[in-house]
Design an enzyme around this catalytic site. Structure first.
Site, mmCIF file in Angstrom:
data_model
loop_
_atom_site.group_PDB
_atom_site.id
_atom_site.type_symbol
_atom_site.label_atom_id
_atom_site.label_comp_id
_atom_site.label_asym_id
_atom_site.label_seq_id
_atom_site.Cartn_x
_atom_site.Cartn_y
_atom_site.Cartn_z
ATOM 1 C CB CYS A 1 -0.923 -0.005 1.222
ATOM 2 S SG CYS A 1 -1.898 1.498 1.396
ATOM 3 C CB CYS B 1 -0.355 2.435 4.112
ATOM 4 S SG CYS B 1 -1.884 1.794 3.459
ATOM 5 C CG ASP B 2 3.391 1.089 4.302
ATOM 6 O OD1 ASP B 2 2.964 1.582 5.369
ATOM 7 O OD2 ASP B 2 3.205 -0.091 3.966
#
Ligand code: NDP
Length: 314
Positions: free
Chosen positions: A139, A142-143
């Site tokens: 993701c 997200c990261d």
């Protein structure tokens, strides 16, 4: 057989938020939460496979994915949600009360909230379970932030891979896009976007054979499937973006799904085609896939469910 006003199937952010809301509405939800996976000691969905989560509001210092899920579970339990730590094996939604089986054990429910989530497809390498959350990610939203100033790679040639690669160029010095064939599956507009981006280098006919690093990704062993040439790419981040699979096998022929197997909900709500069965989270969302959007949709499902139960006199 035990009867419950509401049974929630699945225990990611969507299911647990639905449990918190329905528990606080005195609907005594039973959460059939699934089983621990090979990489986590409790169920809780995809966040059990992550390390730090920095974008869930309310945690300015960040919080580990498993801890966030533990807290959500505790919050649901505090208001009376009960848990069964097993997987549902069969459902019968043809009449009410609905029937749900965990192997030979049967439960019945006036309403059901489905929040079984989705899984990222993975490459099938042994090193993946070791490095997921430690340089290996599924993701970018997200990261991506963790990879500022680094050289990283994205695997895949579909819209997801291009979208992730493009997004990651905001942080990384360079993004290698590893494509196993000599064509991209992505739409033309996305292909153009990738090709116009100086920071993205496309490697055709390229597959990942291994990941290096014991507790942190240090490189990827890649192979050109035409020339057979093997080399090591010194990347500190690798994003697998080869597609997702919603966990909907249980509901085939029962709940309406799109071509990719995602549950179809009525626009702007959590209603499925079966009255009294609601769906929330990634099992019905192939667009946003965030913990916070899943949690939001769990709240929507709980409120839809509560209002529906009231409307049918429960
Ligand atoms: P897709 O199935 O469209 O693409 C998967 C990609 O991964 C393909 O390039 C495929 O290669 C490759 N792949 C699959 N398995 C492997 C493997 N084991 N090793 C290496 N490469 C592999 O998935 P997406 O997630 O990209 O998209 C899913 C759907 O969501 C699509 O309909 C897409 O259009 C949509 N979407 C739309 C977006 C947008 O419009 N903004 C953004 C993201 C998704 P191959 O081509 O060789 O099979």
């Amino acid at each position: 057989m035990s009867h419950h006003p509401v049974v929630v199937i699945g225990s990611g952010p969507a299911g647990l938020t639905a449990a918190i809301y329905t528990a606080r509405a005195n609907l005594s939800p039973l959460v059939i939460e699934g089983e621990p996976s090979s990489t986590s000691d409790q169920p809780g969905g995809q966040l059990m496979l992550t390390t730090e989560v920095e974008n869930f509001p309310g945690f300015p210092e960040g919080i580990d994915g498993p801890e966030l899920m533990t807290r959500m579970r505790q919050q649901a339990a505090r208001f009376g949600a009960e848990f069964v730590t097993e997987k549902v094996t069969a459902v019968d939604f043809s009449e009410r009360p609905f029937r749900i089986w965990v192997r030979e054990r049967e439960y019945s429910a006036d309403a059901v909230i489905v929040s079984t989530g989705a899984q990222s497809l993975m490459l099938g390498l042994e090193a993946e379970s070791r490095l997921l959350g430690h340089g290996l990610s599924t993701c970018a939203t997200c990261d991506g932030f963790f990879f500022r100033g680094q050289e990283i790679a994205v695997v895949g040639g579909g819209d997801s891979a291009i979208e992730e690669a493009t997004f990651l160029t905001k942080f990384a010095t360079k993004v290698h896009l590893l494509v196993r064939r000599d064509v991209l599956r992505a739409s033309k507009v996305m292909q153009d976007r990738a090709q116009a981006n100086d920071k993205i280098e496309i490697h055709w006919h390229t597959v990942v054979d291994d990941l290096l690093g014991s507790d942190r990704l240090e490189g990827a062993v890649v192979r050109n499937v035409v020339s057979g040439e093997v080399s090591t790419m010194p990347v500190t981040g690798l994003f697998v973006a080869i597609g997702h699979r919603p966990n909907t096998d249980l509901f085939k022929g029962v709940l309406d799904m799109d071509d990719n197997g995602y549950l179809v909900t009525r626009s702007g709500s959590s209603y499925t085609n079966v009255e009294g069965v609601f769906a929330c989270g990634d099992v019905q969302d192939h667009t946003y896939r965030q913990a916070i959007t899943a949690a939001g949709s769990g709240c929507v499902a709980a409120i839809d469910c509560e209002r529906w139960l009231e409307s049918v006199g429960h």
